[in-house]
Motif scaffolding. Structure first.
Motif, PDB file in Angstrom:
ATOM      1  N   ILE A  80       0.841  -1.198   0.000  1.00  0.00           N
ATOM      2  CA  ILE A  80       0.000   0.000   0.000  1.00  0.00           C
ATOM      3  C   ILE A  80       0.876   1.249   0.000  1.00  0.00           C
ATOM      4  N   GLY A  81       0.628   2.141  -0.928  1.00  0.00           N
ATOM      5  CA  GLY A  81       1.425   3.355  -1.059  1.00  0.00           C
ATOM      6  C   GLY A  81       2.493   3.280  -2.132  1.00  0.00           C
ATOM      7  N   THR A  82       2.741   2.084  -2.687  1.00  0.00           N
ATOM      8  CA  THR A  82       3.745   1.940  -3.741  1.00  0.00           C
ATOM      9  C   THR A  82       3.306   2.653  -5.017  1.00  0.00           C
ATOM     10  N   GLN A  83       4.197   3.455  -5.580  1.00  0.00           N
ATOM     11  CA  GLN A  83       3.917   4.114  -6.848  1.00  0.00           C
ATOM     12  C   GLN A  83       4.227   3.141  -7.982  1.00  0.00           C
ATOM     13  N   LEU A  84       3.329   3.067  -8.951  1.00  0.00           N
ATOM     14  CA  LEU A  84       3.436   2.066 -10.009  1.00  0.00           C
ATOM     15  C   LEU A  84       3.941   2.677 -11.306  1.00  0.00           C
ATOM     16  N   PRO A  85       4.885   2.027 -11.983  1.00  0.00           N
ATOM     17  CA  PRO A  85       5.446   2.570 -13.231  1.00  0.00           C
ATOM     18  C   PRO A  85       4.484   2.432 -14.395  1.00  0.00           C
ATOM     19  N   VAL A  86       4.747   3.155 -15.448  1.00  0.00           N
ATOM     20  CA  VAL A  86       3.857   3.171 -16.606  1.00  0.00           C
ATOM     21  C   VAL A  86       3.805   1.803 -17.294  1.00  0.00           C
ATOM     22  N   LEU A  87       4.869   1.008 -17.184  1.00  0.00           N
ATOM     23  CA  LEU A  87       4.886  -0.303 -17.824  1.00  0.00           C
ATOM     24  C   LEU A  87       4.233  -1.393 -16.976  1.00  0.00           C
ATOM     25  N   SER A  88       3.795  -1.064 -15.756  1.00  0.00           N
ATOM     26  CA  SER A  88       2.990  -2.012 -15.003  1.00  0.00           C
ATOM     27  C   SER A  88       1.608  -2.061 -15.644  1.00  0.00           C
ATOM     28  N   SER A  89       0.862  -3.140 -15.416  1.00  0.00           N
ATOM     29  CA  SER A  89      -0.467  -3.208 -16.031  1.00  0.00           C
ATOM     30  C   SER A  89      -1.368  -2.094 -15.495  1.00  0.00           C
ATOM     31  N   SER A  90      -1.209  -1.721 -14.218  1.00  0.00           N
ATOM     32  CA  SER A  90      -1.978  -0.601 -13.654  1.00  0.00           C
ATOM     33  C   SER A  90      -1.595   0.708 -14.331  1.00  0.00           C
ATOM     34  N   GLY A  91      -0.281   0.917 -14.494  1.00  0.00           N
ATOM     35  CA  GLY A  91       0.188   2.133 -15.151  1.00  0.00           C
ATOM     36  C   GLY A  91      -0.353   2.271 -16.555  1.00  0.00           C
ATOM     37  N   LYS A  92      -0.451   1.156 -17.261  1.00  0.00           N
ATOM     38  CA  LYS A  92      -0.979   1.176 -18.631  1.00  0.00           C
ATOM     39  C   LYS A  92      -2.451   1.586 -18.657  1.00  0.00           C
ATOM     40  N   ILE A  93      -3.219   1.160 -17.639  1.00  0.00           N
ATOM     41  CA  ILE A  93      -4.629   1.535 -17.570  1.00  0.00           C
ATOM     42  C   ILE A  93      -4.774   3.041 -17.383  1.00  0.00           C
ATOM     43  N   PHE A  94      -3.992   3.614 -16.451  1.00  0.00           N
ATOM     44  CA  PHE A  94      -4.081   5.059 -16.212  1.00  0.00           C
ATOM     45  C   PHE A  94      -3.593   5.835 -17.427  1.00  0.00           C
ATOM     46  N   SER A  95      -2.524   5.357 -18.066  1.00  0.00           N
ATOM     47  CA  SER A  95      -2.004   6.029 -19.245  1.00  0.00           C
ATOM     48  C   SER A  95      -3.011   6.019 -20.385  1.00  0.00           C
ATOM     49  N   THR A  96      -3.795   4.944 -20.485  1.00  0.00           N
ATOM     50  CA  THR A  96      -4.753   4.793 -21.582  1.00  0.00           C
ATOM     51  C   THR A  96      -6.055   5.535 -21.336  1.00  0.00           C
ATOM     52  N   PHE A  97      -6.579   5.468 -20.111  1.00  0.00           N
ATOM     53  CA  PHE A  97      -7.938   5.931 -19.864  1.00  0.00           C
ATOM     54  C   PHE A  97      -8.062   7.229 -19.061  1.00  0.00           C
ATOM     55  N   ASP A  98      -7.015   7.627 -18.348  1.00  0.00           N
ATOM     56  CA  ASP A  98      -7.144   8.853 -17.559  1.00  0.00           C
ATOM     57  C   ASP A  98      -6.997  10.078 -18.450  1.00  0.00           C
ATOM     58  N   SER A  99      -7.442  11.230 -17.942  1.00  0.00           N
ATOM     59  CA  SER A  99      -7.402  12.469 -18.712  1.00  0.00           C
ATOM     60  C   SER A  99      -5.955  12.834 -19.049  1.00  0.00           C
ATOM     61  N   PRO A 100      -5.656  13.120 -20.327  1.00  0.00           N
ATOM     62  CA  PRO A 100      -4.276  13.470 -20.716  1.00  0.00           C
ATOM     63  C   PRO A 100      -3.701  14.637 -19.918  1.00  0.00           C
ATOM     64  N   SER A 101      -4.524  15.605 -19.575  1.00  0.00           N
ATOM     65  CA  SER A 101      -4.035  16.765 -18.823  1.00  0.00           C
ATOM     66  C   SER A 101      -3.592  16.381 -17.418  1.00  0.00           C
ATOM     67  N   ILE A 102      -4.188  15.337 -16.868  1.00  0.00           N
ATOM     68  CA  ILE A 102      -3.862  14.890 -15.516  1.00  0.00           C
ATOM     69  C   ILE A 102      -2.564  14.088 -15.492  1.00  0.00           C
ATOM     70  N   ILE A 103      -2.385  13.230 -16.487  1.00  0.00           N
ATOM     71  CA  ILE A 103      -1.262  12.290 -16.465  1.00  0.00           C
ATOM     72  C   ILE A 103      -0.055  12.757 -17.262  1.00  0.00           C
ATOM     73  N   GLU A 104      -0.143  13.900 -17.927  1.00  0.00           N
ATOM     74  CA  GLU A 104       0.892  14.339 -18.866  1.00  0.00           C
ATOM     75  C   GLU A 104       2.286  14.377 -18.242  1.00  0.00           C
ATOM     76  N   GLU A 105       2.424  15.044 -17.093  1.00  0.00           N
ATOM     77  CA  GLU A 105       3.743  15.190 -16.472  1.00  0.00           C
ATOM     78  C   GLU A 105       4.310  13.831 -16.059  1.00  0.00           C
ATOM     79  N   TRP A 106       3.453  13.002 -15.450  1.00  0.00           N
ATOM     80  CA  TRP A 106       3.883  11.661 -15.029  1.00  0.00           C
ATOM     81  C   TRP A 106       4.316  10.830 -16.228  1.00  0.00           C
TER      82      TRP A 106
END
Length: 253
Positions: free
Chosen positions: A134-160
């Protein structure tokens, strides 16, 4: 900002939490000069407090504006404190059920200013090292990271996303962008050994009534067990779970 003198309390801790309280109550990010004006703390000391709070992920400093806001750690604390009224409480029973049904570890990840973070875990095997807690930050190549990169608002995730892409090779970026197209269509992502060798994962999104991404559910386990393609049995289980949980928040296909 002068904390009340009391020999049974730590003054510096009071000051630090006081800074966090000020930022939380303003309902908007604050710049250094604004915090200094409110707290009256000397600049040199304020820098030390802010840098420490950033290091602990309690505060977050925007690289472009220089403004300070609440960090991922304080958000995870808050979600833990809210209890049954929050999103995590509604999702937790599904995490437990999923672990029992699949014999795999199930995660729920949420977005924070620092990127996607593990908000809750249901362990099918408490001795299994999945490389996250709990609290671990997940990289973009994790399956969770891929979901956020694909479906979250581009303005929110752009910097990350930009920061994460700097760590990838040119081939990895190309492969990732092609994979995003499939994830958007199939609504499921897969990742092999993103954090720990021999451990893989599969994730699905959770949406609300506005079709905003609330978070994602992830199955984690040994690579030979975790699903690798959409037609696999556990992939279909995850997709049904995604629809069931999203339905609780008013989402309709």
């Amino acid at each position: 900002m002068n904390p009340e003198k009391n020999t049974t309390m730590i003054g510096s801790l009071q000051i630090g939490l006081g800074i966090v309280d000020i930022i939380a109550n303003q309902n908007q990010p604050l710049k250094f000069t604004e915090i200094q004006e409110i707290t009256k703390i000397t600049k040199s000391n304020l820098y030390k407090y802010l840098n420490t709070l950033i290091h602990l992920n309690i505060l977050y400093k925007d690289k472009n504006s220089g403004a300070y806001s609440l960090g991922s750690k304080i958000i995870s604390y808050g979600m833990a404190a809210i209890g049954q009224q929050d999103l995590i409480a509604k999702v937790t029973p599904f995490l437990k059920e999923s672990s029992l049904q699949t014999s795999l570890t199930t995660l729920f990840a949420l977005w924070t200013n620092s990127g996607p973070v593990v908000a809750n875990i249901s362990n099918a095997n408490s001795g299994l090292n999945i490389g996250a807690q709990i609290g671990t930050q997940l990289p973009v190549l994790s399956s969770s990271g891929k979901i956020f990169s694909t479906f979250d608002s581009p303005s929110i995730i752009e910097e990350w996303k930009q920061a994460e892409f700097q760590l990838l090779t040119a081939d990895e970026k190309t492969t990732f962008l092609k994979e995003e197209e499939a994830i958007r269509l199939q609504r499921i992502s897969f990742s092999k050994e993103p954090l720990v060798s021999h451990i893989s994962s599969a994730s699905v999104p959770i949406f609300n009534h506005n079709k905003d991404l609330l978070g994602c559910i992830t199955l984690v386990g040994f690579s030979e067990i975790v699903p690798k393609q959409v037609k696999d049995e556990y992939s279909q289980y995850l997709l049904n779970l995604s629809n069931e949980i999203s339905d609780l928040f008013g989402y309709k296909l």
